[in-house]
Scaffold this motif. Sequence first.
Motif, PDB file in Angstrom:
ATOM      1  N   VAL A  75      11.737 -15.023 -10.147  1.00 52.83           N
ATOM      2  CA  VAL A  75      10.487 -14.877 -10.892  1.00 52.83           C
ATOM      3  C   VAL A  75       9.547 -15.989 -10.464  1.00 52.83           C
ATOM      4  CG1 VAL A  75      11.570 -13.787 -12.896  1.00 52.83           C
ATOM      5  CG2 VAL A  75      11.348 -16.282 -12.816  1.00 52.83           C
ATOM      6  N   LEU A  76       8.256 -15.775 -10.646  1.00 53.66           N
ATOM      7  CA  LEU A  76       7.253 -16.780 -10.321  1.00 53.66           C
ATOM      8  C   LEU A  76       6.839 -17.521 -11.584  1.00 53.66           C
ATOM      9  CD1 LEU A  76       4.963 -14.880  -7.773  1.00 53.66           C
ATOM     10  CD2 LEU A  76       6.486 -16.797  -7.294  1.00 53.66           C
ATOM     11  N   GLN A  77       6.911 -18.842 -11.525  1.00 56.22           N
ATOM     12  CA  GLN A  77       6.507 -19.686 -12.645  1.00 56.22           C
ATOM     13  C   GLN A  77       5.311 -20.525 -12.200  1.00 56.22           C
ATOM     14  OE1 GLN A  77       8.138 -20.473 -15.769  1.00 56.22           O
ATOM     15  NE2 GLN A  77       9.649 -18.860 -15.610  1.00 56.22           N
ATOM     16  N   GLU A  78       4.218 -20.433 -12.955  1.00 54.52           N
ATOM     17  CA  GLU A  78       3.049 -21.254 -12.645  1.00 54.52           C
ATOM     18  C   GLU A  78       3.336 -22.710 -13.020  1.00 54.52           C
ATOM     19  OE1 GLU A  78       0.271 -20.192 -11.137  1.00 54.52           O
ATOM     20  OE2 GLU A  78       1.149 -18.180 -10.991  1.00 54.52           O
ATOM     21  N   VAL A  79       2.909 -23.631 -12.159  1.00 54.13           N
ATOM     22  CA  VAL A  79       2.948 -25.057 -12.484  1.00 54.13           C
ATOM     23  C   VAL A  79       1.530 -25.593 -12.345  1.00 54.13           C
ATOM     24  CG1 VAL A  79       5.365 -25.428 -11.863  1.00 54.13           C
ATOM     25  CG2 VAL A  79       3.612 -25.625 -10.099  1.00 54.13           C
ATOM     26  N   ASP A  80       1.338 -26.852 -12.659  1.00 55.51           N
ATOM     27  CA  ASP A  80      -0.005 -27.418 -12.689  1.00 55.51           C
ATOM     28  C   ASP A  80      -0.742 -27.225 -11.363  1.00 55.51           C
ATOM     29  OD1 ASP A  80      -2.052 -29.007 -14.066  1.00 55.51           O
ATOM     30  OD2 ASP A  80      -1.647 -30.471 -12.490  1.00 55.51           O
ATOM     31  N   GLN A  81      -0.012 -27.345 -10.260  1.00 53.38           N
ATOM     32  CA  GLN A  81      -0.582 -27.106  -8.935  1.00 53.38           C
ATOM     33  C   GLN A  81       0.357 -26.168  -8.189  1.00 53.38           C
ATOM     34  OE1 GLN A  81      -3.443 -28.361  -7.744  1.00 53.38           O
ATOM     35  NE2 GLN A  81      -3.927 -29.991  -9.187  1.00 53.38           N
ATOM     36  N   GLY A  82      -0.043 -24.895  -8.027  1.00 50.58           N
ATOM     37  CA  GLY A  82       0.779 -23.937  -7.300  1.00 50.58           C
ATOM     38  C   GLY A  82       1.744 -23.191  -8.194  1.00 50.58           C
ATOM     39  N   GLN A  83       2.859 -22.766  -7.607  1.00 49.00           N
ATOM     40  CA  GLN A  83       3.831 -21.991  -8.370  1.00 49.00           C
ATOM     41  C   GLN A  83       5.239 -22.202  -7.823  1.00 49.00           C
ATOM     42  OE1 GLN A  83       2.612 -17.870  -8.144  1.00 49.00           O
ATOM     43  NE2 GLN A  83       2.479 -17.872  -5.926  1.00 49.00           N
ATOM     44  N   LEU A  84       6.197 -21.900  -8.670  1.00 49.32           N
ATOM     45  CA  LEU A  84       7.608 -22.059  -8.331  1.00 49.32           C
ATOM     46  C   LEU A  84       8.258 -20.683  -8.356  1.00 49.32           C
ATOM     47  CD1 LEU A  84       9.608 -24.464  -7.816  1.00 49.32           C
ATOM     48  CD2 LEU A  84      10.201 -24.309 -10.230  1.00 49.32           C
ATOM     49  N   LYS A  85       8.830 -20.282  -7.239  1.00 46.73           N
ATOM     50  CA  LYS A  85       9.642 -19.055  -7.197  1.00 46.73           C
ATOM     51  C   LYS A  85      11.074 -19.484  -7.465  1.00 46.73           C
ATOM     52  CE  LYS A  85      10.383 -16.966  -3.205  1.00 46.73           C
ATOM     53  NZ  LYS A  85      11.818 -16.865  -2.890  1.00 46.73           N
ATOM     54  N   ILE A  86      11.630 -18.977  -8.555  1.00 47.55           N
ATOM     55  CA  ILE A  86      12.901 -19.520  -9.017  1.00 47.55           C
ATOM     56  C   ILE A  86      13.905 -18.412  -9.314  1.00 47.55           C
ATOM     57  CG2 ILE A  86      12.064 -19.620 -11.412  1.00 47.55           C
ATOM     58  CD1 ILE A  86      13.696 -22.251 -11.687  1.00 47.55           C
ATOM     59  N   THR A  87      15.132 -18.615  -8.873  1.00 49.68           N
ATOM     60  CA  THR A  87      16.206 -17.641  -9.119  1.00 49.68           C
ATOM     61  C   THR A  87      16.590 -17.694 -10.598  1.00 49.68           C
ATOM     62  OG1 THR A  87      17.041 -17.838  -6.862  1.00 49.68           O
ATOM     63  CG2 THR A  87      18.570 -17.009  -8.533  1.00 49.68           C
TER      64      THR A  87
END
Length: 672
Positions: A495-507
């Motif tokens: 899933v994609l998680q928004e962070v303050d700058q950019g995003q994290l694709k995380i299992t």
Amino acid sequence: MFYKRLLLSLLPSIALASGSVSAYEKLEPPHDYDQVAQEIVATLENVHYNKTLIDDRISEQAFENYLDSLDPSRSFFLKADIEALKRYQNDFDDALRDGDTQVAYDIYNLYRERAEARIEKVLARVPEMVKGFDYTVDESLNIDPDALEWSSTEAQLDEYWRKRIKNRALTLKLNDEPQEEIIAAIERRYNNQLRQIEQTNAVDVFQSFANSVTAALDPHTNYFAPRASEAFNINMSLSLEGIGAVLQMEDDYTKVVRLIPGGPAEAQNELAPNDRIIAVGQKDEPMVDVIGMRLDDVVDMIRGERGTDVILEVIPAKSSTQNSKKITITREKVKLEDQSAQKKIVEVERGGETFKVGVIELPTFYSDFAAIQRGDKDYKSSTRDTKKLIEELQQEDITGLILDLRNNGGGSLQEANSLTGLFIPGGPVVQIRDASGRVSILGDQDRGVTYSGPMAVMVNRMSASASEIVAGALKDYGRAIVVGDQTFGKGTVQVLQEVDQGQLKITQAKFYRVSGESTQHKGVMPDINFPSLIDTESVGESALENPLPWDHIHETRYPVYWNFEEYIDQLTSLHDTRIKQDANFVALEDQIAEAKRQAEHFKSISLNEMTREQQREDNEAKDLARENTRRKALDLPTLESVEDIEEPEQDAYAHEAAEVLLDFISLYQQNQ
């Protein structure tokens, strides 16, 4: 902080090892990313499937990952540098958690100093080096990445670089390039690499650092800084533009991961998975060396206006000589209809009777979401198209059906679920377990069945994700016999998680079959194995770093319709006997054996021109002899040149799958 004190004590030894104080611009951490670092570590620990504590164990792996990302070919750092830098291997977790990533920038700045100094030194000597190369000398270059070691001295590193440049020069010479162009091409390569280093900014370094940590958890969890995040979002459709290939970076090379079904590269039929792209060119322009270039910049060069040509210089995955070849591909957008399900009929002669076996080729699991949103009742989807094709095949009086999922990399999970429902009267299709251990079941709610007859599912190592869900479900239900090769083993959900700058694709979750077995890592094993040129050691989830393991959970309740297990031994025996007499498979087995022999014996590459030329001639002679042996057995005219070899008109795999299915039908009928 502790690692800052270590930095102060380490800097003198680093400066001493370099022999001079760096004159290069140093990068510093961007402080608007301090919060991002803390967000990343919190998200990884709380959201990732394993909920792993980011501690010293992860830090040590991240440290190794970071060095590999900076200097994968061991080209710039010396052994003394690495020994000194090891004092930081337990600091990566603290740096991320505290939002103070200075340690990553100090390591990067040393790398930058080493790299710029080395490349400038090489550029100053390229002309004299190329003019002075003696290609009659018997020497070799190590090409086994597992055997690469850090050089102990500058002299050792000088020698390593000399051999690398000589190898590139020889490759160009064997491609009939004049000496002036060889010099110019090598200079372009290293000027380009120098420019890439100079264009690297602080955010790029932060992204590399963050991904050195995420890669320690699993290969599908990544951090994307804003520019990379935008590129990633585009890339969800980007792979359907340009040449239709998914690319990734590996050891300074841009490697082909897979070809998009229906795309220009697949249609052109020369580019293959694991090929390494070393240069990219446009019409009437010089080739640009892309070794060491950022992946997004390589992709930008390959993309272009539809209908224009791009020229790729590649080292084929199956090449033992490392000689390159140029491939011209016309850029096009992959249309949905080009990826649509297709049908064909394989005819098999048995006992004077002709049997028809229907084949549905499904390149991906698709659904035209735009048409659905418009309210178009005739929208295209893999399930709707497959249902229609099955009904058409049934009108042609087929004896059995093959669902061809070879090279199908996945797609819509909902489509995988509904397509499975075409063959079962409702029931669970896949189990999904999240990070908290909760298991949800996705299943077919439609009691209708489009096809209830005997069938096979054909897979290979490039069948992944949704393909593995369908193959696994049909195998567990006893609705189909699975033939081909072990599938990819991609059984995780991101899933994609928004962070303050950019995003994290995380299992965040894992897939499990209705039998409780995971599709992760091990994939789906076929009931009947077909020989394959795809090397499972270098392709698939198990070939990636830190894949999540295979495991199992409780099975669900589901019926078994056909007891294929009862017939596997007999079917395997008939299959083995048949392919030993089939000219297509005999040639394939010989090709596989030759590829394995070369992989085992060629861990280094000769820098002697006559040896390299002889290797190329020997390989071409073997290829031509193999093809002509096959053609003679099939009463086809022989060929004069290896350039005349084309793909066989008949798909030997589909024909053999039809034979296996007919064997089962015959054995089943005998037992009734």
